[in-house]
Write a protein that holds these residues in place. Structure first.
Motif, short mmCIF file in Angstrom:
data_model
loop_
_atom_site.label_atom_id
_atom_site.label_comp_id
_atom_site.label_asym_id
_atom_site.label_seq_id
_atom_site.Cartn_x
_atom_site.Cartn_y
_atom_site.Cartn_z
N GLN A 79 -11.14 -10.50 11.99
CA GLN A 79 -9.08 -10.84 11.87
C GLN A 79 -8.33 -9.84 10.60
O GLN A 79 -7.15 -9.70 10.76
CB GLN A 79 -9.07 -12.71 11.01
CG GLN A 79 -9.61 -13.70 12.10
CD GLN A 79 -8.61 -13.40 13.35
OE1 GLN A 79 -7.45 -13.13 13.56
NE2 GLN A 79 -9.49 -13.75 14.98
N MET A 80 -9.71 -9.67 10.12
CA MET A 80 -8.58 -8.26 8.62
C MET A 80 -8.80 -7.73 9.00
O MET A 80 -8.26 -6.38 8.21
CB MET A 80 -9.00 -8.91 7.10
CG MET A 80 -8.69 -9.61 7.09
SD MET A 80 -6.78 -9.93 6.80
CE MET A 80 -6.75 -9.04 5.49
N THR B 280 -7.42 -5.68 11.32
CA THR B 280 -5.55 -4.59 11.75
C THR B 280 -5.39 -4.77 10.11
O THR B 280 -4.50 -3.24 10.70
CB THR B 280 -4.87 -4.92 13.10
OG1 THR B 280 -6.16 -6.05 13.89
CG2 THR B 280 -4.15 -4.47 13.31
N ALA B 281 -5.20 -5.29 9.71
CA ALA B 281 -4.55 -5.18 8.61
C ALA B 281 -4.93 -4.70 7.61
O ALA B 281 -4.83 -3.44 7.09
CB ALA B 281 -4.49 -6.54 7.67
N LYS C 286 -4.84 -1.11 8.75
CA LYS C 286 -3.29 -0.76 8.34
C LYS C 286 -2.98 -0.21 7.02
O LYS C 286 -2.46 0.58 7.05
CB LYS C 286 -1.59 -1.67 9.16
CG LYS C 286 -1.65 -1.71 10.47
CD LYS C 286 -1.00 -2.95 10.42
CE LYS C 286 -0.62 -2.78 12.46
NZ LYS C 286 1.10 -3.45 12.71
N ALA C 287 -3.20 -0.94 6.12
CA ALA C 287 -3.79 -0.51 4.62
C ALA C 287 -3.69 0.88 4.61
O ALA C 287 -2.75 1.44 3.75
CB ALA C 287 -3.46 -1.69 4.46
N PRO D 21 0.82 -1.16 -0.04
CA PRO D 21 0.14 0.03 -0.35
C PRO D 21 0.49 1.47 -0.02
O PRO D 21 0.01 2.72 -0.53
CB PRO D 21 -0.81 -0.30 0.85
CG PRO D 21 -0.31 -1.19 2.26
CD PRO D 21 0.42 -2.12 1.64
N ARG D 22 1.89 1.45 0.51
CA ARG D 22 2.83 2.46 0.12
C ARG D 22 2.73 2.99 -1.27
O ARG D 22 3.30 4.18 -1.42
CB ARG D 22 4.70 1.81 0.92
CG ARG D 22 4.46 1.27 2.32
CD ARG D 22 4.07 3.08 3.43
NE ARG D 22 4.74 4.57 3.41
CZ ARG D 22 4.12 5.24 3.28
NH1 ARG D 22 3.48 5.86 3.96
NH2 ARG D 22 5.06 6.48 3.15
N THR E 205 -4.26 3.25 6.26
CA THR E 205 -3.23 4.39 6.91
C THR E 205 -1.76 4.98 5.74
O THR E 205 -0.70 5.36 5.88
CB THR E 205 -2.56 3.71 8.58
OG1 THR E 205 -3.55 3.34 8.96
CG2 THR E 205 -2.15 4.85 9.59
N ALA E 206 -1.50 3.71 5.52
CA ALA E 206 0.18 2.99 4.74
C ALA E 206 -0.61 3.84 3.61
O ALA E 206 0.58 4.43 2.97
CB ALA E 206 0.79 1.80 4.75
#
Lengths: 713, 264
Positions: B168-169, B171-172, B175-176, B153-154, B178-179
């Motif tokens: 389960q996904m 957080t991922a 984070k994605a 994602p960066r 946010t990235a």
């Protein structure tokens, strides 16, 4: 005068240091060692620097032995160079020891360390000062024994003791070869004095020359860690205390090179092209084997030890090229090659001492040398990290740090093989150049690994997390060495004339004229340069800074024949100025264009895992694994465990596979030698059954054989 | 090898001409049911046949919620079948952004020929992901339009999310998001990503991606055809008009049981 006083003060201070160490209490010992060691180093450095820069020589007869000639100490420019390096490194390590040795307080005797340290320093100085074979060998032995004892300092660990004994055993074998070489020289001269040997050198036949060359190359090569007599080095250097490791790599390896230079450059200048070729091949192979094992080693100090082998290889390549050029009657090129070798030797001493002190600091504060268990230390130990980075950049030959100029010169010298006639020799030069290029690339990989895995990323162990910055007394010497790394890289035009002066007896200063032309019109040799040549370089800016720079022009170049006036030109000094300006302008532009940018700081992208654990990050093993895979045919690690664990004979729950590195030199040389010796011993053992009758029969048999022989002769 | 090249040349270009020309090949779209007014005596029993609750009765009319429809065709059969509409330009600009219900404008023209896409599977059954994957094949060939997939994602401008957003996904996904560097857009693909569909909300997953991260463009369908996803990417860069369903032509929010009773 300065030399005599300095050398006298040096020996007195060493003796005083040993004495004070015995008198002072254990916990005061590190501080006392720092003071007396530093004072002795300063005294030695002043004497050596005076000899090196002014060319003052010094000779003192100690006493005469009725059967061995006169024991002599002397100081000439080439000794001055090595003594100056030894003095500077010793100054740094002595101050560093003041803080570092505290880790041994209460575990090992600091008193004995101090005594050994000072006697090692004194014997190193004496080896470099010795002017006859007898005192040289005596002090050489003192140095060997003292260094082996210091390697065994942490004597409660078995591996240290084994490494120390291996070092001593191999070192003694090397000394034996050196003894024979010096006796051959002495036999021809009828005296053990170096001066007399030099005078009688030209009379030697080529057989004797070959014998002396090979014996001295491999005999001193044991100390310098050249393949195939270096299996002691990667074992002994890492296990010694860090300050001793710095000395072993930064000073004692140099003594091996000093021996080779003293015998083959000073006493008996090379006249055999083949001898130079041997040195080239030995150097290239050492460089490659050294860096290959350095890249795959995860022990911070072990890696540095292997890398020392690499650097010694590069130095010997420079020397080998010099031998070939000398034998081929190209003294200017030979001078360049020797200058390149000595330049690299100087650089190596400084950055390797710096790196060993850095690795020792990490070991002391973070409790481990395993790169797989370090990491993230740049946050807790920023200064150590900075100095280690400077050392890493230097050893990786990054422009404009110190390794660059010397490795560049070595490669340029190898390219000068076009001026030789023999195709076979040219091929060897080409092979050596290719191997050195590969070595340089691997060196970058190796030190990216060392710095990145040690200091960047996440801490991979609790000890690394709790590490704290070292005290200032340990940081200051590292900082000084780091500054020296940059200085040596930036001012090659000042270093080269000095080194060339140290080699005045063989190079006649022609290397200086070839490499650092006197561009400044105020320089004495300026008028000797062709006018067209000067005007060409004037337009390029080679005369910039004439009014305020105290020395030769800041361009290193070499001129070939008249058809091709400039073959290579380089200037790290001007390059650095341009680099700084460019980086400054670039930084200004970036800051200006992004001045209104809003920056938000978020966590790094970690693949979206809930929490990133250190176990998930890249390790040193992972980083160097491509190298390990590519060179698997050379490395050939031993598989020590290869098992599977299954449930109900089908479902694998665990696969265990462990491989243990085997040192190439051990596999091809030392192990074979040991196996043959053991076989011979077993054969001899068959004679010894322990029966008295048999021994009586042997005695009788021997008596009869000797009687027959005496009758016949 | 030669044969391979020759047969490749003989096959000529098979890539679709969309968006320059509408692709009319059979089977490129599963279609969508169209709501209708209830005639007298029509109880609208077809609504009960819908397994995902995409159909509702209100104000004497059958409404279709494209966020829930999975093209099961149960309402396409029988006497009271709904009419089905073909086409695939379904991507709509979301109105459900938390801040003030405003719609996100398309990305600037700088992204027109270079848009990097990161795909996140947030509990997808595989269907939507499969359709997204088709964009890289020679027929759809998203690269010709300047859309590229990236593994991090960066480097991405667009986050395509498939699946209902399982716990389960969560957080991922956060984070994605946010990235992603700004400007950034999120495309939710498929009925599950839009509403949770048959999976959520439940003990293990949320009712769609927008309850985890802000969604900019919605692609309905279960799974949507690749053209619908391509349309969404074109909408994100302002190269195509968004579909109007989100504005309310066919769309109806899923009413609670009480509302359904009163509407019936």
């Amino acid at each position: 005068m300065i030399e005599a006083v300095g050398i006298g003060a040096f020996f007195l201070l060493c003796a005083l240091g040993a004495l004070l160490a015995l008198l002072s209490p254990q916990r005061r010992n590190p501080a006392v060692l720092a003071v007396t060691g530093a004072a002795a180093a300063i005294a030695l450095s002043i004497a050596a620097a005076d000899a090196l820069f002014t060319g003052q020589s010094y000779l003192a007869d100690l006493w005469s032995l009725p059967w061995g000639g006169t024991l002599r100490l002397g100081l000439d420019r080439i000794s001055g160079l090595f003594l100056l390096i030894a003095g500077i490194i010793h100054l740094a390590t002595s101050i560093f020891s003041g803080g570092y040795l505290r880790r041994y307080l209460g575990h090992y005797s600091l008193r004995s360390f101090s005594v050994l340290y000072h006697s090692l320093f004194a014997s190193i100085g004496a080896v470099l000062l010795a002017r006859d074979a007898l005192s040289f060998l005596l002090t050489w032995e003192m140095m060997s024994i003292a260094s082996a004892l210091l390697v065994m300092y942490e004597h409660r660990r078995e591996e240290n003791v084994r490494a120390g004994y291996l070092m001593l055993a191999m070192g003694e074998a090397g000394t034996l070869a050196v003894v024979i070489a010096l006796l051959l020289l002495g036999n021809a001269a009828g005296s053990l004095d170096f001066h007399a040997m030099r005078a009688s050198g030209p009379a030697l036949g080529s057989g004797a020359r070959w014998a002396i060359f090979l014996l001295s190359l491999f005999g001193f090569g044991v100390k310098a860690g050249l393949v195939p007599f270096n299996s002691w080095l990667p074992r002994a250097h890492p296990v010694a205390p860090a300050n001793v490791s710095a000395l072993l790599s930064g000073v004692i390896l140099n003594l091996g090179i000093y021996g080779i230079v003293r015998v083959n450059v000073d006493i008996l200048p090379a006249s055999l092209v083949g001898a130079g070729v041997v040195a080239l091949i030995v150097g290239a192979v050492s460089a490659f084997v050294g860096i290959l094992y350095a890249t795959t080693d995860n022990d911070a100090k072990g890696m540095l030890a292997h890398s020392s082998i690499e650097n010694m290889g590069i130095i010997v390549v420079g020397l080998g090229a010099g031998f070939v050029f000398t034998a081929a009657g190209r003294p200017a090129l030979a001078g360049m090659a020797f200058v390149a070798a000595l330049y690299h030797l100087t650089n190596h001493s400084v950055y390797k001492a710096l790196l060993f002190l850095g690795a020792g600091t990490v070991d002391y504060r973070a409790g481990t040398r395993d790169l797989d268990r370090l990491g993230g230390l740049i946050r807790t130990m920023p200064w150590t990290a900075l100095y280690f980075l400077v050392g890493s950049l230097s050893i990786a030959a990054m422009y404009p740090f110190s390794g660059f100029a010397s490795e560049w010169l070595t490669l340029q010298v190898l390219l000068r093989s076009v001026e030789l006639t023999s195709t076979a020799v040219k091929l060897v030069y080409a092979f050596t150049g290719v191997v050195l290029a590969l070595t340089a690339a691997l060196a970058v990989t190796c030190f990216v690994k060392a710095f990145a895995m040690g200091f960047l990323g996440m801490c991979r162990s609790r000890e690394a997390e709790q590490a704290t910055e070292a005290p200032r007394s340990m940081l200051a010497p590292m900082g000084a060495l780091a500054a020296l790394c940059i200085v040596l890289g930036v001012i090659p035009t000042f270093v080269i004339p000095t080194l060339s002066g140290a080699l005045a007896s063989v190079g006649d200063g022609r290397a200086t004229e070839a490499l650092v032309p006197a561009f400044f019109s105020s320089s004495p040799d300026h008028s000797a340069l062709p006018a067209a040549f000067v005007s060409d370089f004037h337009d390029l800016g080679a005369e910039t800074g004439e009014s305020f720079i105290p020395g030769r022009g800041l361009v290193v170049l070499h001129r070939g024949g008249p058809d091709n006036p400039v073959i290579f030109a380089m200037s790290t000094s001007y390059g650095v100025v341009v680099l700084v300006i460019l980086l400054g302008v670039l930084a200004g532009i970036v800051l200006w264009t992004t001045r209104r940018r809003r920056v938000t700081r978020e966590a790094h992208w970690d693949g979206g895992v809930r929490q990133l654990f250190p176990e998930m990050t890249y390790t040193a093993t992972g980083f160097s694994n491509p190298v390990r895979v590519v060179f698997d045919a050379i490395l050939r690690p031993r598989t020590v465990e290869d098992t599977e664990e299954t449930v109900a004979q089908h479902f694998r729950v665990a696969i265990r596979r462990a491989r243990e590195p085997v040192y190439l030199v051990d596999r091809l040389f030392l192990d074979v030698l040991t196996a043959q010796l053991m076989r011979g011993a077993r054969l001899l053992a068959r004679m010894h059954r322990g029966k008295v009758n048999a021994y009586v029969a042997y005695v009788l048999g021997a008596l009869i054989v000797f009687l027959i022989l005496s009758v016949m002769v | 090898m030669t044969q391979w090249v020759l047969s490749g040349l003989a096959a000529r270009v098979r890539t679709t001409r969309y968006p320059a020309r509408q692709d009319q090949s059979p089977g490129v779209s599963p279609g969508f049911p169209v709501g209708r007014a209830l005639a007298d005596g029509d109880r609208g029993a077809v609504v009960e046949r819908c397994p995902t609750g995409a159909l509702t009765r209100r104000d004497r009319r059958i409404w279709v919620d494209p966020r829930r429809c999975v093209h099961c065709y149960r309402c396409a059969r029988g006497d009271d079948a709904l009419e089905w509409q073909q086409g695939y330009e379904w991507a709509a600009v979301a109105t459900s952004r938390p801040a003030g219900e405003e719609r996100t404008p398309p990305l600037s023209s700088a992204f027109a020929r270079s848009l990097h896409v990161r795909v996140v599977d947030a509990g997808d059954c595989g269907a939507c992901l499969h359709e997204v994957k088709q964009l890289a094949n020679p027929y759809y060939n998203a690269h010709r339009l300047g859309f590229f997939f990236t593994p991090t994602p960066r480097h991405a401008d667009i986050l395509i999310v498939v699946g209902p957003g399982t716990d389960q996904m969560r957080t991922a996904l956060e984070k994605a998001y946010t990235a992603l560097p700004t400007p950034r857009r999120v495309i939710a693909v498929g009925a599950c990503a839009l509403s949770g569909s048959v999976f959520g909300p439940s003990f293990a997953c949320s009712d769609g991606v927008r309850s985890i991260i802000p969604v900019d463009i919605e692609v309905p369908g279960g799974p949507p055809p690749p053209f619908a996803i391509l349309h969404a990417l074109l909408v994100a860069t302002g190269r195509a008009q968004p579909a109007g369903w989100a504005a309310g032509t066919q769309w109806a929010a899923r009413p609670g049981p009480a509302a359904e009773e009163s509407g019936a």
